[in-house]
Design a protein around this motif. Structure first.
Motif, short mmCIF file in Angstrom:
data_model
loop_
_atom_site.label_atom_id
_atom_site.label_comp_id
_atom_site.label_asym_id
_atom_site.label_seq_id
_atom_site.Cartn_x
_atom_site.Cartn_y
_atom_site.Cartn_z
N ILE A 173 0.83 -1.20 0.00
CA ILE A 173 0.00 0.00 0.00
C ILE A 173 0.87 1.26 0.00
CG2 ILE A 173 -1.66 1.35 1.36
CD1 ILE A 173 -2.87 -1.31 2.28
N CYS A 174 2.01 1.21 0.67
CA CYS A 174 2.91 2.37 0.70
C CYS A 174 3.41 2.74 -0.69
CB CYS A 174 4.10 2.08 1.62
SG CYS A 174 3.70 2.17 3.38
N CYS A 175 3.34 1.82 -1.63
CA CYS A 175 3.79 2.09 -3.00
C CYS A 175 2.70 2.68 -3.88
CB CYS A 175 4.30 0.80 -3.64
SG CYS A 175 5.76 0.07 -2.87
N VAL A 176 1.44 2.56 -3.47
CA VAL A 176 0.33 2.90 -4.37
C VAL A 176 0.26 4.38 -4.71
CG1 VAL A 176 -2.17 2.87 -4.66
CG2 VAL A 176 -0.99 0.86 -3.75
N PRO A 177 0.38 5.33 -3.74
CA PRO A 177 0.35 6.74 -4.15
C PRO A 177 1.42 7.07 -5.20
CG PRO A 177 0.03 6.59 -1.79
CD PRO A 177 0.39 5.20 -2.27
N THR A 178 2.60 6.51 -5.05
CA THR A 178 3.65 6.74 -6.04
C THR A 178 3.25 6.13 -7.38
OG1 THR A 178 5.36 6.72 -4.32
CG2 THR A 178 6.09 6.38 -6.59
N GLN A 179 2.65 4.95 -7.36
CA GLN A 179 2.19 4.33 -8.60
C GLN A 179 1.16 5.21 -9.32
OE1 GLN A 179 0.95 0.31 -7.25
NE2 GLN A 179 2.47 -0.43 -8.70
N ILE A 180 0.24 5.79 -8.56
CA ILE A 180 -0.77 6.65 -9.16
C ILE A 180 -0.13 7.86 -9.80
CG2 ILE A 180 -2.79 8.10 -8.67
CD1 ILE A 180 -3.50 6.14 -6.41
N VAL A 181 0.85 8.45 -9.13
CA VAL A 181 1.55 9.62 -9.68
C VAL A 181 2.31 9.24 -10.94
CG1 VAL A 181 3.40 11.29 -9.28
CG2 VAL A 181 1.69 10.86 -7.50
N ALA A 230 13.08 -3.43 -19.60
CA ALA A 230 13.94 -2.62 -18.75
C ALA A 230 13.18 -1.43 -18.16
CB ALA A 230 15.15 -2.13 -19.54
N ARG A 231 12.30 -0.80 -18.95
CA ARG A 231 11.55 0.35 -18.46
C ARG A 231 10.63 -0.06 -17.31
NH1 ARG A 231 9.02 2.46 -23.05
NH2 ARG A 231 7.04 1.41 -22.65
N GLY A 232 9.92 -1.15 -17.48
CA GLY A 232 9.03 -1.61 -16.42
C GLY A 232 9.78 -1.97 -15.16
N ALA A 233 10.92 -2.63 -15.33
CA ALA A 233 11.72 -3.01 -14.16
C ALA A 233 12.25 -1.78 -13.43
CB ALA A 233 12.86 -3.92 -14.60
N ALA A 234 12.69 -0.76 -14.20
CA ALA A 234 13.23 0.45 -13.59
C ALA A 234 12.15 1.22 -12.83
CB ALA A 234 13.85 1.34 -14.67
N LEU A 235 10.96 1.34 -13.42
CA LEU A 235 9.87 2.03 -12.75
C LEU A 235 9.42 1.27 -11.50
CD1 LEU A 235 7.71 3.16 -15.81
CD2 LEU A 235 9.03 4.64 -14.28
N THR A 236 9.42 -0.05 -11.60
CA THR A 236 9.06 -0.87 -10.43
C THR A 236 10.08 -0.69 -9.31
OG1 THR A 236 8.01 -2.51 -11.87
CG2 THR A 236 8.56 -3.20 -9.64
N GLY A 237 11.35 -0.68 -9.68
CA GLY A 237 12.40 -0.49 -8.68
C GLY A 237 12.33 0.88 -8.04
N LEU A 238 12.10 1.92 -8.85
CA LEU A 238 11.97 3.28 -8.31
C LEU A 238 10.79 3.38 -7.35
CD1 LEU A 238 12.69 6.31 -8.34
CD2 LEU A 238 11.18 6.55 -10.33
N THR A 239 9.68 2.80 -7.72
CA THR A 239 8.50 2.82 -6.86
C THR A 239 8.75 2.08 -5.56
OG1 THR A 239 7.02 2.94 -8.77
CG2 THR A 239 6.06 2.17 -6.71
N ALA A 240 9.45 0.96 -5.64
CA ALA A 240 9.75 0.17 -4.44
C ALA A 240 10.63 0.97 -3.47
CB ALA A 240 10.43 -1.13 -4.82
N VAL A 241 11.60 1.71 -4.01
CA VAL A 241 12.48 2.51 -3.16
C VAL A 241 11.68 3.61 -2.46
CG1 VAL A 241 14.40 4.15 -3.17
CG2 VAL A 241 14.57 2.03 -4.48
N VAL A 242 10.86 4.33 -3.23
CA VAL A 242 10.04 5.39 -2.63
C VAL A 242 9.08 4.79 -1.60
CG1 VAL A 242 8.32 7.17 -3.08
CG2 VAL A 242 10.22 6.85 -4.68
N GLY A 243 8.47 3.66 -1.96
CA GLY A 243 7.55 3.02 -1.04
C GLY A 243 8.21 2.59 0.26
N MET A 244 9.44 2.14 0.18
CA MET A 244 10.16 1.73 1.38
C MET A 244 10.48 2.93 2.28
SD MET A 244 11.17 -0.84 3.08
CE MET A 244 11.00 -2.10 1.81
N VAL A 245 10.87 4.04 1.67
CA VAL A 245 11.12 5.26 2.44
C VAL A 245 9.83 5.71 3.14
CG1 VAL A 245 11.74 7.70 2.29
CG2 VAL A 245 13.04 6.00 0.99
N VAL A 246 8.74 5.71 2.39
CA VAL A 246 7.44 6.09 2.96
C VAL A 246 7.06 5.14 4.09
CG1 VAL A 246 4.97 6.17 2.49
CG2 VAL A 246 6.58 7.22 0.88
#
Length: 345
Positions: free
Chosen positions: A39-47, A67-83
């Motif tokens: 759930i912590c990743c969802v606001p970032t996913q929406i943006v 590669a694009r999908g993997a990079a966006l997934t990784g970026l979202t996971a990092v932001v979600g973990m910080v959140v």
């Protein structure tokens, strides 16, 4: 592969992946830690998906799939973990994944839908057309706005004496927490229903501020009617109502919107198109809800329903549909753009 077959096959893959992930964890772990982290990743996913249209960061958007999908997934996971870390200590006070922490996390998703989908990032869009600024404002509103509402509206004193209750994490708001929680999720369902109607009847309003006010009024009135019919008139338990009605319906909405990319009923004009899509989504919601309820005991073991079972089944269903399957769906449809089922643009 073309629509709507592409959407149906993708849905099947999303369900298989999601249930596979759920099966890796005990029910208690899935409904708390796993659900919270997703759930912590969802606001970032929406943006990323709705505000940035997967075009930011620019370097990532130029990559080919996968590669694009993997990079966006990784970026979202990092932001979600910080959140997750920040909210765990600032909102949850470090007491574990409590009902307070989970409800705040869900509320951030609802607020993101309000700001990014209904208000379309107004009023920031009046002052800036920079997508980075607009996206950052959406995340700021999601977390700060949700906390303000959480502090004002949510009261958890009904949990006093339970091992999951911690006074320092209870904002002591105006209402028993399940009331604003279930109502807020209902508003998200109405917002997405307006998307099905292409925001009819407020789409023709040209002045942004008036349009926002009108759309807000429409959502609040319709949500109040639906909530009254379900909880007050039909007498549904608030937890069961939230899980079986708005949560399931929201998941059904993603079938025509995300998975089938608006390919249904294209020959109809509004509001008939919206009505047809709403009926379709309601039917899809019931079918998918029953599928998950059928698979729940298979992947997570026996699930007790109702207050006697601490709403184990209801909370599992909500976590499975929107806490986990929805983020996986966004990854498949937006981040990976249906790869490998269709060629990357």
């Amino acid at each position: 592969m073309k629509q709507p077959l592409l959407g149906l096959v993708t849905l099947l893959l999303v369900i298989i992946i999601s249930l596979g992930i759920i099966s890796l964890f005990e029910e208690a772990t899935f409904s708390t830690w796993v659900s919270f982290l997703f759930i912590c990743c969802v606001p970032t996913q929406i943006v990323v998906a709705l505000v940035w249209h997967c075009s930011i960061p620019a370097g990532v958007s130029r990559l080919a799939q996968p590669a694009r999908g993997a990079a966006l997934t990784g970026l979202t996971a990092v932001v979600g973990m910080v959140v997750a870390v920040l909210t765990y200590y600032l909102v949850g006070k470090g007491h574990g994944v409590t009902p307070m922490l989970l409800m705040y996390s869900i509320l951030t998703v609802v607020v993101t839908f309000w700001y990014a989908v209904l208000w379309q990032c107004w009023p920031v869009t009046l002052f800036s057309n920079n997508p980075l600024v607009i996206g950052a404002s959406a995340l700021l509103v999601a977390y700060v706005g949700a906390y303000v509402l959480f502090a004002i509206l949510f009261d958890f004193s009904f949990l006093e004496g339970a091992p999951v209750y911690f006074p320092d994490a209870d904002p002591g708001g105006m209402f028993m927490a399940w009331t604003p929680m279930s109502f807020s999720v209902t508003t998200a369902a109405i917002i997405l229903t307006l998307v099905l109607f292409d925001f009819w009847p407020v789409a023709g309003i040209s002045k942004p501020s008036i349009k926002v006010l009108a759309a807000t009024a429409v959502v609040m009135v319709l949500a109040a009617v639906v909530y009254y019919l379900g909880v007050c008139l039909a007498g549904m338990d608030r937890v069961g109502y939230m899980s079986l009605v708005p949560v399931s319906y929201i998941f059904g909405i993603f079938l025509p919107l995300s998975l089938m990319q608006g390919s249904l009923f294209t020959n109809l004009k509004q509001p008939l198109k919206g009505l047809a899509l709403t009926v379709f989504c309601a039917i899809a919601a019931i079918l998918l809800q029953q599928l998950y309820l059928l698979m729940g005991p298979v992947v997570s073991g026996p699930l007790a329903a109702g207050p006697e079972g601490n709403y184990q089944e209801e909370l599992w269903l909500a976590s499975a549909l929107l806490g986990l399957t929805f983020p996986v769906l966004v990854v498949m449809t937006d981040y990976f753009d249906f790869w490998p089922l269709k060629k990357s643009n």
